[in-house]
Scaffold this motif. Structure first.
Motif, PDB file in Angstrom:
ATOM      1  N   VAL A  59      38.532  39.984  29.813  1.00 62.09           N
ATOM      2  CA  VAL A  59      38.304  40.788  30.394  1.00 62.09           C
ATOM      3  C   VAL A  59      37.533  40.711  31.831  1.00 62.09           C
ATOM      4  N   LEU A  60      37.272  39.036  31.839  1.00 57.77           N
ATOM      5  CA  LEU A  60      37.051  38.494  33.120  1.00 57.77           C
ATOM      6  C   LEU A  60      37.521  38.026  33.622  1.00 57.77           C
ATOM      7  N   VAL A  61      38.560  38.106  32.883  1.00 63.50           N
ATOM      8  CA  VAL A  61      40.195  36.996  33.697  1.00 63.50           C
ATOM      9  C   VAL A  61      40.122  38.472  34.748  1.00 63.50           C
ATOM     10  N   HIS A  62      39.974  40.011  34.144  1.00 63.30           N
ATOM     11  CA  HIS A  62      40.403  40.903  35.371  1.00 63.30           C
ATOM     12  C   HIS A  62      39.212  40.639  36.577  1.00 63.30           C
ATOM     13  N   GLU A  63      38.385  40.985  35.921  1.00 61.78           N
ATOM     14  CA  GLU A  63      36.681  41.024  36.916  1.00 61.78           C
ATOM     15  C   GLU A  63      37.142  40.208  38.210  1.00 61.78           C
ATOM     16  N   GLY A  64      37.039  38.379  37.942  1.00 59.76           N
ATOM     17  CA  GLY A  64      36.758  37.528  39.701  1.00 59.76           C
ATOM     18  C   GLY A  64      35.717  37.402  39.485  1.00 59.76           C
ATOM     19  N   GLY A  65      35.385  37.002  40.020  1.00 63.33           N
ATOM     20  CA  GLY A  65      33.563  36.537  41.008  1.00 63.33           C
ATOM     21  C   GLY A  65      32.896  37.801  41.529  1.00 63.33           C
ATOM     22  N   TYR A  66      32.507  37.130  42.572  1.00 60.00           N
ATOM     23  CA  TYR A  66      31.546  38.537  43.098  1.00 60.00           C
ATOM     24  C   TYR A  66      32.315  39.380  44.134  1.00 60.00           C
ATOM     25  N   THR A  67      32.074  40.236  44.099  1.00 59.66           N
ATOM     26  CA  THR A  67      32.628  41.415  45.012  1.00 59.66           C
ATOM     27  C   THR A  67      32.083  41.940  45.834  1.00 59.66           C
ATOM     28  N   ASN A  68      32.042  42.929  46.814  1.00 56.66           N
ATOM     29  CA  ASN A  68      31.202  43.728  47.655  1.00 56.66           C
ATOM     30  C   ASN A  68      31.460  44.111  48.600  1.00 56.66           C
TER      31      ASN A  68
END
Length: 254
Positions: free
Chosen positions: A13-22
């Motif tokens: 899941v985290l592979v697809h979520e990446g880091g911080y986005t805004n």
């Protein structure tokens, strides 16, 4: 894979979520859950301001993120009780669109009441089904939902890439190399057929002689008709091309 799949599912899941986005166009980044509603706090590794308005999203630790995923997604979908692969598709869909929606789609796939709460009846039905069929059906229903969203044009390509990769990864946990290769070929064949259909719809490419005669219509109507025929085919072509690529990749590693 052995049960107790939470670490493996979370990692994917985290592979697809990446880091911080805004991104201000994403309603999930707003504390009110709508663009322009509340405060723009963003999303970090899938933890969105719309769902967690009281948190300092940008400065969340990895440990806190894992805790939130386990409590608010994994446990809600009964991840430890779902078969390998199905747990991943159900969790990832839940992260993007809510555990209840993901659960309802899973329930529809296995033919039980879609109440959004995974209980003993749902677990039994899922375990009695072919996990490969469940995973494909679940991911297919997820794509249908995403394509109906108003922000599809902004986020659609990224969403479809993600679903293709999740489906491929989930299938790789329950499939042989030959099955994955067959899945990749089937997706590739669909993409080719749909691409040819799009070409026919525009009056060009393979089978252009079979394109409908629209000359009697006003120009605006012709454009509308062609768009209605071609755009869905183009989208399906892209989706199946992405699926073919993702499946071929996991087949190569199997």
């Amino acid at each position: 894979m052995a049960k107790g799949n939470f670490p493996a599912c979370l990692a994917d899941v985290l592979v697809h979520e990446g880091g911080y986005t805004n991104n201000p166009k994403d309603p999930g980044n707003w504390t009110g859950g709508k663009v322009g509603s509340g405060t723009l706090k963003g999303t970090k590794k899938g933890i969105a301001a719309a769902s967690y308005p009281a948190l300092d999203i940008k400065n969340l630790s990895d440990a806190k993120i894992a805790e939130l995923y386990e409590a608010n997604y994994w446990r809600k979908i009964r991840g430890d009780d779902l078969p390998s692969g199905v747990d991943l598709s159900t969790m990832d869909y839940g992260v993007n669109s809510g555990p209840s929606r993901s659960a309802k789609e899973l329930q529809r796939v296995v033919g039980v009441e879609a109440d959004g709460r995974i209980g003993p009846v749902t677990i039994l039905a899922v375990k009695a089904a072919d996990p490969r069929v469940v995973i494909k059906g679940h991911c297919g229903r997820r794509m249908s939902f995403l394509r109906g969203l108003a922000i599809w044009n902004t986020f659609g390509r990224g969403w479809s890439t993600r679903v293709a990769n999740v489906e491929a990864k989930a299938l790789s946990w329950v499939s042989s190399k030959s099955q994955l290769e067959a899945d990749a070929k089937a997706a590739r064949d669909k993409a080719v057929a749909q691409g040819s259909g799009a070409a026919v719809g525009t009056g060009g490419g393979i089978g252009a002689d079979q394109a409908p005669d629209l000359s009697w219509l006003p120009v605006w109507a012709i454009v509308a008709v062609v768009a209605a025929i071609v755009v869905p085919l183009v989208i399906r072509t892209i989706i199946n091309a992405q699926r073919a690529q993702a499946l071929a990749s996991v087949a190569k590693e199997a």
